[in-house]
Design an enzyme around this catalytic site. Structure first.
Site, PDB file in Angstrom:
ATOM      1  N   ASP A  28      27.538  59.903  35.180  1.00 32.18           N
ATOM      2  CA  ASP A  28      27.964  61.600  35.001  1.00 32.18           C
ATOM      3  C   ASP A  28      28.367  61.603  36.392  1.00 32.18           C
ATOM      4  O   ASP A  28      27.903  61.229  37.673  1.00 32.18           O
ATOM      5  CB  ASP A  28      26.794  62.256  34.695  1.00 32.18           C
ATOM      6  CG  ASP A  28      27.530  63.686  34.195  1.00 32.18           C
ATOM      7  OD1 ASP A  28      28.913  63.917  34.142  1.00 32.18           O
ATOM      8  OD2 ASP A  28      26.614  64.798  34.198  1.00 32.18           O
ATOM      9  N   HIS A  45      37.053  58.676  37.407  1.00 34.41           N
ATOM     10  CA  HIS A  45      36.901  57.764  36.278  1.00 34.41           C
ATOM     11  C   HIS A  45      37.212  56.177  36.576  1.00 34.41           C
ATOM     12  O   HIS A  45      36.364  55.368  36.328  1.00 34.41           O
ATOM     13  CB  HIS A  45      37.839  57.750  34.935  1.00 34.41           C
ATOM     14  CG  HIS A  45      37.239  59.426  34.421  1.00 34.41           C
ATOM     15  ND1 HIS A  45      36.019  59.891  34.258  1.00 34.41           N
ATOM     16  CD2 HIS A  45      38.003  60.413  34.125  1.00 34.41           C
ATOM     17  CE1 HIS A  45      36.215  61.037  33.688  1.00 34.41           C
ATOM     18  NE2 HIS A  45      37.131  61.300  33.627  1.00 34.41           N
ATOM     19  N   LEU A 139      21.587  39.105  29.382  1.00 30.87           N
ATOM     20  CA  LEU A 139      21.498  40.644  29.592  1.00 30.87           C
ATOM     21  C   LEU A 139      22.334  41.078  28.277  1.00 30.87           C
ATOM     22  O   LEU A 139      23.667  40.586  27.694  1.00 30.87           O
ATOM     23  CB  LEU A 139      22.612  41.285  30.623  1.00 30.87           C
ATOM     24  CG  LEU A 139      22.614  42.950  30.913  1.00 30.87           C
ATOM     25  CD1 LEU A 139      21.335  43.581  30.823  1.00 30.87           C
ATOM     26  CD2 LEU A 139      23.526  43.198  31.637  1.00 30.87           C
TER      27      LEU A 139
HETATM   28  C1  IPE Z   1      31.243  61.101  33.539  1.00 29.28           C
HETATM   29  O1  IPE Z   1      31.867  61.897  34.378  1.00 29.28           O
HETATM   30  C2  IPE Z   1      32.375  60.386  32.556  1.00 29.28           C
HETATM   31  C3  IPE Z   1      32.393  60.702  31.124  1.00 29.28           C
HETATM   32  C4  IPE Z   1      31.788  61.728  30.491  1.00 29.28           C
HETATM   33  C5  IPE Z   1      33.421  59.909  30.335  1.00 29.28           C
HETATM   34  P1  IPE Z   1      32.414  63.239  34.163  1.00 29.28           P
HETATM   35  O2  IPE Z   1      33.969  63.169  33.722  1.00 29.28           O
HETATM   36  O3  IPE Z   1      31.410  64.022  33.134  1.00 29.28           O
HETATM   37  O4  IPE Z   1      32.434  64.363  35.711  1.00 29.28           O
HETATM   38  P2  IPE Z   1      32.075  65.547  35.827  1.00 29.28           P
HETATM   39  O5  IPE Z   1      30.698  65.863  34.988  1.00 29.28           O
HETATM   40  O6  IPE Z   1      33.157  66.509  35.457  1.00 29.28           O
HETATM   41  O7  IPE Z   1      31.785  65.724  37.168  1.00 29.28           O
HETATM   42 MG    MG Z   2      29.946  65.259  33.182  1.00 33.16          MG
END
Ligand code: IPE
Ligand code: MG
Length: 251
Positions: A28, A45, A139
């Site tokens: 996250d 991402h 793994l």
């Molecule tokens: C995690 O990062 C990736 C996915 C859920 C695909 P986020 O996209 O949730 O990032 P924040 O929480 O908005 O910072």
């Molecule tokens: Mg998030």
């Protein structure tokens, strides 16, 4: 008392690492990482994919047997269409560009989540990743994709209900083991540690049934900043936990 007259007892021992057999991770904070740098969320991402590559490398090197990563939840569909498309593109590229390396590194890939409704290109990729790595015994990388913990339980219960309807199962015989056995990846043991990055402290529908006795670890770093030092801290934290599974422990 002068420090040098004290023998040994003040010496801080390095905390012991403990290697979980199964580590599950909610990756996250990609969006926040990007926004904090004045970049679009998609950059987060992209950087998060590099963190995932590193995590797989650490898991192999430190001897974790099962690694589950939450890559896309059934609730993530509510994000803007462009962001969803971008995440899917990244996952597609991750699997297609890294699959050879994962095969070479003896990684077995499993994908858990709802398959119905996914487009055929993604389904083909999932099947290829699972088939090409099926005979690997290093793994096990479990990718939770289009995954929701409640949906997984509903799916399992429906399967058992069908057996009841067919007259092959007595409702009184339904046990916890039977429900465990009807989940997406019944052969994979429950996670010892569930880690979430970015300071959020929620399950967010991840492995609800399986994490009944997991140790929960939360770290402040956003997922793109996850590095080996973070990984080691998680193993140290786990090393300090006393797992009692409802008992009273060693005392
Ligand atoms: C995690 O990062 C990736 C996915 C859920 C695909 P986020 O996209 O949730 O990032 P924040 O929480 O908005 O910072
Ligand atoms: Mg998030």
């Amino acid at each position: 008392m002068p420090r040098d007259s004290v023998t040994g007892s003040l010496a801080q021992e390095a905390p012991a690492l403990r290697i979980p057999r199964h580590l599950a991770v909610t990756m996250d904070g990609n969006g926040r990482w990007a926004i904090a740098r004045g970049k679009p969320r998609t950059e987060g991402h992209r950087a998060g994919t590099d963190s995932l590559r590193r995590l797989v490398e650490y898991a192999i090197r430190y001897g974790v047997s099962y690694l589950t990563v939450f890559s896309f939840s059934s609730e993530n569909w509510s994000r803007p269409r462009d962001e969803v498309n971008f995440i899917f593109g990244l996952l597609r590229r991750f699997v297609s560009s890294d699959l050879d390396k994962l095969v070479r590194n003896n990684v077995r890939i499993r994908v858990v989540g709802e398959r119905a409704g996914l487009d055929t290109q993604i389904l083909q990729l999932i099947n290829k990743a699972e088939n090409d790595t099926a005979s690997n015994d290093g793994l096990t990388l479990v990718v939770a994709f289009n995954y929701g913990g409640k949906a997984e339980i509903v799916n399992a219960v429906r399967g058992l209900a069908r057996q009841v309807q067919a007259g092959t199962l007595d409702p009184d015989e339904i046990s916890e083991d039977m429900i465990s056995g009807a989940l997406y990846a019944a052969d994979i043991p429950a996670p010892d540690v569930v880690l979430r990055t970015s300071g959020e402290q929620r399950f967010s529908n991840f492995l609800l049934w399986q994490s009944a006795y997991s140790e929960l670890v939360f770290i402040e770093e956003n997922w793109p900043d996850f590095d080996e030092a973070c990984f080691v801290r998680v193993l140290e934290d786990f090393g300090r936990r006393e797992r009692r599974f409802g008992g009273v422990g060693a005392g």
